[in-house]
Design an enzyme around this catalytic site. Structure first.
Site, PDB file in Angstrom:
ATOM      1  N   ARG A  10       0.972  -1.231   0.168  1.00  0.00           N
ATOM      2  CA  ARG A  10       0.071  -0.072  -0.034  1.00  0.00           C
ATOM      3  C   ARG A  10       0.944   1.284   0.031  1.00  0.00           C
ATOM      4  NH1 ARG A  10      -4.759  -1.605  -2.231  1.00  0.00           N
ATOM      5  NH2 ARG A  10      -5.870  -2.865  -0.874  1.00  0.00           N
ATOM      6  N   ALA A  67     -10.170  -8.067  -1.285  1.00  0.00           N
ATOM      7  CA  ALA A  67     -11.149  -7.007  -1.577  1.00  0.00           C
ATOM      8  C   ALA A  67     -10.907  -6.306  -3.091  1.00  0.00           C
ATOM      9  CB  ALA A  67     -10.796  -5.862  -0.699  1.00  0.00           C
ATOM     10  N   GLU A  97     -13.956 -10.936  -6.944  1.00  0.00           N
ATOM     11  CA  GLU A  97     -12.542 -10.466  -6.333  1.00  0.00           C
ATOM     12  C   GLU A  97     -11.796 -11.686  -5.526  1.00  0.00           C
ATOM     13  OE1 GLU A  97     -10.815  -7.956  -6.600  1.00  0.00           O
ATOM     14  OE2 GLU A  97     -12.150  -6.451  -7.464  1.00  0.00           O
ATOM     15  N   GLU A 156      -8.200 -12.665  -6.625  1.00  0.00           N
ATOM     16  CA  GLU A 156      -7.051 -12.341  -5.628  1.00  0.00           C
ATOM     17  C   GLU A 156      -6.453 -13.699  -4.993  1.00  0.00           C
ATOM     18  OE1 GLU A 156      -8.094  -9.304  -3.050  1.00  0.00           O
ATOM     19  OE2 GLU A 156      -7.502  -7.792  -4.791  1.00  0.00           O
ATOM     20  N   GLU A 190      -1.738  -7.445  -8.324  1.00  0.00           N
ATOM     21  CA  GLU A 190      -2.655  -8.871  -8.100  1.00  0.00           C
ATOM     22  C   GLU A 190      -1.599  -9.856  -8.143  1.00  0.00           C
ATOM     23  OE1 GLU A 190      -6.197  -9.450  -9.765  1.00  0.00           O
ATOM     24  OE2 GLU A 190      -7.076  -7.942  -8.737  1.00  0.00           O
TER      25      GLU A 190
END
Length: 213
Positions: free
Chosen positions: A72, A84, A101, A105, A150
């Site tokens: 992040r 998410a 998702e 993911e 991802e």
């Protein structure tokens, strides 16, 4: 009287007197509203518009939850989070977005879906709200990796109690993950009940999506 019931007292209407767009990007927009205040004047409020998102507490038959370790940039490090993603596919329902998702993911599908919580991420400046689901009856499916982020994800299963302990220890700080894990534990232990997967999503953001339509 519940927290949502009107007390009957007159309340000030915080009407927007004017609004100015500062930035309109791919995922968010920033606008500045001039808002009527109770004293008769106005105040400027910076608002980040967002598409909204979904997150999934995917719980297997052994009581383990799958978390992802994802970089992040605003925090400058990788965080443990729930699978998410954005509500960015037009008329797609939240539960359909969550199914998508989860497969993209971590390569999982689920037979049972329950709405756990809706999380207003930071209502002091953004309209972003994340709906968190509990998914059970898991099966493995092929991952459909959609991008570089991802492809970099690390997925790992933790006992639900351990994941909750990580949240309480400050090792999980993502808001929807913290709220979703605590809510999932309450539901699994029979201390609370979830809502239907298609429960009304009253606070789903709409303004930024309307810009794109």
């Amino acid at each position: 009287m519940t927290a949502q019931e009107d007390t009957g007292s007159p309340r000030h209407a915080f009407d927007t007197v004017s609004s100015e767009d500062v930035h309109v990007g791919r995922v968010v927009a920033l606008r500045v509203d001039e808002v009527a205040m109770p004293g008769g004047g106005t105040a400027r409020r910076e608002v980040v518009e967002h598409l909204g998102a979904v997150a999934v507490v995917a719980l297997d038959d052994d009581g383990a939850v799958t978390l992802i370790h994802q970089y992040r940039h605003p925090l400058g490090r990788r965080l443990w989070e729930l699978p998410a993603g954005l509500l960015d596919a037009g008329d797609e329902t939240p539960v359909a977005a969550a199914r998508r998702e989860l497969a993209e993911e971590v390569g999982l599908a689920a037979a049972e879906w329950v709405t756990l919580v809706d999380v207003a991420v930071s209502p002091g400046f953004t309209d972003e709200v994340v709906r968190v689901f509990l998914a059970r009856g898991l099966t493995v499916v092929d991952r459909d990796v959609q991008g570089e982020e991802e492809a970099d994800l690390e997925a790992k299963a933790f006992p639900l109690a351990d994941a909750v302990a990580m949240a309480l220890a400050g090792e999980i700080v993502n808001g929807p993950a913290v709220a979703g894990l605590l809510a999932a534990q309450a539901v699994v232990e029979g201390r609370a009940e979830g809502r239907p997967a298609d429960a009304p999503f009253h606070d789903r953001p709409t303004r930024f999506a309307a810009r794109q339509s």
